[in-house]
Structure formats: structure tokens, C-alpha cells
Design an enzyme around this catalytic site. Sequence first.
Site, PDB file in Angstrom:
ATOM      1  N   ARG A  17     -22.280 -38.563  49.361  1.00  0.00           N
ATOM      2  CA  ARG A  17     -21.835 -38.569  47.967  1.00  0.00           C
ATOM      3  C   ARG A  17     -20.623 -39.471  47.734  1.00  0.00           C
ATOM      4  O   ARG A  17     -20.272 -39.760  46.593  1.00  0.00           O
ATOM      5  CB  ARG A  17     -21.525 -37.138  47.513  1.00  0.00           C
ATOM      6  CG  ARG A  17     -22.782 -36.328  47.216  1.00  0.00           C
ATOM      7  CD  ARG A  17     -22.432 -34.909  46.808  1.00  0.00           C
ATOM      8  NE  ARG A  17     -22.106 -34.082  47.964  1.00  0.00           N
ATOM      9  CZ  ARG A  17     -21.676 -32.830  47.888  1.00  0.00           C
ATOM     10  NH1 ARG A  17     -21.498 -32.261  46.706  1.00  0.00           N
ATOM     11  NH2 ARG A  17     -21.410 -32.135  48.981  1.00  0.00           N
ATOM     12  N   THR A  83     -22.722 -25.047  60.563  1.00  0.00           N
ATOM     13  CA  THR A  83     -21.352 -25.054  61.058  1.00  0.00           C
ATOM     14  C   THR A  83     -21.218 -24.426  62.446  1.00  0.00           C
ATOM     15  O   THR A  83     -20.407 -24.875  63.259  1.00  0.00           O
ATOM     16  CB  THR A  83     -20.434 -24.319  60.077  1.00  0.00           C
ATOM     17  OG1 THR A  83     -21.031 -23.046  59.733  1.00  0.00           O
ATOM     18  CG2 THR A  83     -20.245 -25.126  58.795  1.00  0.00           C
ATOM     19  N   GLY A 143     -19.125 -17.915  48.749  1.00  0.00           N
ATOM     20  CA  GLY A 143     -19.318 -16.686  49.496  1.00  0.00           C
ATOM     21  C   GLY A 143     -18.130 -15.771  49.302  1.00  0.00           C
ATOM     22  O   GLY A 143     -16.980 -16.231  49.289  1.00  0.00           O
TER      23      GLY A 143
END
Length: 453
Positions: A17, A83, A143
Site C-alpha cells: 500500500r 505473526t 481485537g
Amino acid sequence: MSRTCLSIILAAGEGTRMRSSRSKVLHEVAHLPLVRHVARAAIAAGSERLALVVGRDGDKVADAVRKDAENVRTFEQTERLGTGHAVLAAREALAEGYDDVVVLFGDTPLLRPETIERARAVLAEGAGVCVIGFRPADPTGYGRLIEEDGELVAIREEKDASEAERAIGFCNAGIMAFAGDTALDCLDAIGNDNAKGEYYLTDLVAIARGRGLAVKAIEASIAETIGVNNRSELAAVEALWQAGARERAMISGVTLIDPQTVHFAYDTEIGSDVLIEPNVVFGPGAAVASGAVIRAFCHLTGARIGEGSEIGPFARLRPGTDLGERTKVGNFCEVKQATIAAGAKVNHLSYIGDATVGADANIGAGTITCNYDGALKHLTEIGENTFIGSNSSLVAPVKIGAGAYVGSGSVVTEDVEADALAIARGRQVNKPGKGKLIAERNAEAKRAKKSQS
């Protein structure tokens, strides 16, 4: 802190991006690559070993971090499987054995060493895992950190959260610390039984609790947890960093006339009672001693400014500039790789490069040191108490002795002895009436051209 610490910096993301030809973590905030901000925070928090998990531009990322720490190992993440998988790419480093292991992201440049230290302190108190969280204005998409009786019991992704859990404002930043003696055992227990088939570090919370380990969460500021994914976010993080730097400068005794227009580098040093006018930019390596004045529209990189000196407006100081006390570099002047001693003045429209200027010398308007012969740079030495007349060219290598006087408009190609007067220009010749003849000739030429058109 006496405990040993390994910081694992995850820097393998493609950063698509960013729309860039280089790795995302090599883009800069305050003239410092994102990953170096993170590494410096880790080092300041006591990490004696850094493990970089890299992908694209891995060698360049490692080279950048090594400017701050030699004790760096790199591990390539060839697949992107989450991760947890990324952290285990540094298995060899983990196996060396550390009291604390901290997992950081290479694109979060505002994380403070104090926050890492707080997480490590939680481990020192006996916790197996410490998760760093934050409280955004709108937690949608993050989260949630679910706590009970001071313990972190779960990290719940929003899609899996109940209505009550979605109401929780404490969110997961992804940054985590865990006890080194149980790290590999817990990491190896992370599975990939999920829709994406990836290994998520967040699963470590449940795994650690299942092994009877205490799991805690601490809160960081929102700014510390911001990751950079595109150029817009890069600019936003730059603005936050600059705002903090300006505030620290003003609190320490620096006057900023228009703070929003002053831009600092990561290593800018500003003494007390310095006045900085609007639209001033500091590149790396700039240091300004107390009592100096930086006028508007100046650019300073790799320059040291002595006490009580005055710069600008519209001055450019390049690397290697070393100005003594009470010096003056005025409007539309450029100085590069030059030492200018106390009390000397370079007031207007001058270029001083590869030079030494003695104390209390006066450099007239339009003076230049001709330092480059097309292949090599050469030195100009200007003694103390010299006077260089306006519009003079000093062709290096050349020495101007102390107390010497150089007549305006001179092109000096030979050394000038101390206290001498040097005049190096063509003798003036006046021809009576010739100016009028030239004016009449030019007027006739203009009339002829106009009649032809």
C-alpha cells in the site's frame, strides 16, 4: 534492569500500500527509517540483542538498524503465514535464552522505550505474557482485550466478539512481551486451525493461561501503537512526531514563533533561549547552542551553530558547517564544510564552501569560494580580522592572511599575505561620450526592428 532481553522486530511485510520501490520500514519519519525508530526504542528499553525478521530489502533493513546497534541478527520470512509464524522465524535467537522476549513491529515508530520497560517490568513480577493495548476513539475493527480480576483472559477478534465484548474499548496493539524460559514451548503450540491457515500470535494468551502462566495487559497511548501502511499514514505519524518534538523544545526553553512551521530531525539539538522564526527545517545532524537566533526560511543539515549566533533569513547550512560564537550567516547565504570562527560575518548572498574563516572576519556580499575544479575540492583559508570586499571570488586553494583586505570585485588566485591589500580586477577605463553613442545606436536598432515587424 538486570534481566536479559531479546527484541524481535517484525519487518517482513511487503508494504504494497506504500506503492514504493523500497521496503515500507525504510521510509522515514523525522529523517529516520521507521525500523530504526523501533530499534532505538528497544535498545533504550534494555534489549541487548535484536532479531530482525525481514523479507523485501532485508539487507538494507539490517544495514539501517546496525547504525544504532551491532548486535543484530536477521532472519528471513520466506512465507507469510501470520505473526506467530513470523516470530518463529527467529527461532535460533529465541533458543539462545533470554529472560524477556519482546515482539515489536517495524512500522510503529512512535512506540516509547518507557512502554517497553513497563511490559518488561510485568514479566519481572512473574507474568508469562504481557500484551500492550490501547484505547482508540472508535474500537471498531480491533481485537478486544478481555480482562477479569486484573488478568487478561482473551483477545477476541471483533467478528467473534459478543455484544458486551464489542463494547470494550481496550484493544490489542499487537505488541507483546513474554517470558523467555517458556517462549518457544508456547510459540510452538500455536496452531493454524483457522480460515486463513495462519499462525496468530494472539493465540499465545490462551496457550499461556492453559499452562498456568499469568497473562497481563498494559495500556499505551494511541500514538505509540499507530502502524504505517500508506503514505497518508506516514504523513500523519510524521505530524505526531513533529508535534511532540516541538512541545519538548518549547518546554526546554526554546522559542518557536510559529511552531507548526518548524520541522525537526530525530537528532536535532537545540539549546535554551534559542529563537526560531517560522518556516525553518532541520535535517539530520544539526545542533544549535543557547542564545542563537534562526531567522525565517532557513534549512540546516549537519551544522553546528555557536552560542549567540544569528542565521538567516533564507540561509542554507549544509553538512560540515561549524559556526563559532556570535557568528552571522545572513540572507541568501550557503555554507558547506566550513569552519567560521567567533564573531565572523557572512551577511549577504555568499557561498562559503570547503573553507576556514577566522575570528571577526567580514565576508562581503556576493563573495564565493571557488572550491571545485571539476574533479577535486580545495580549501580556502581566510584569516582573522580580514575584510573580503563584495562580489569577490576566492579561487581555491588559496590563503588570505590575517588582517588582509580584498578589494571588491576581485578574483583572487594567489595567496594574500597578512595585512596586505589585494586588488585583482581589470583597471577601470572611462571613455567620454561613448555611453551616449551606445544608447543612440541601440535606439536605432530597436526602431529598425519595429519597422520590420
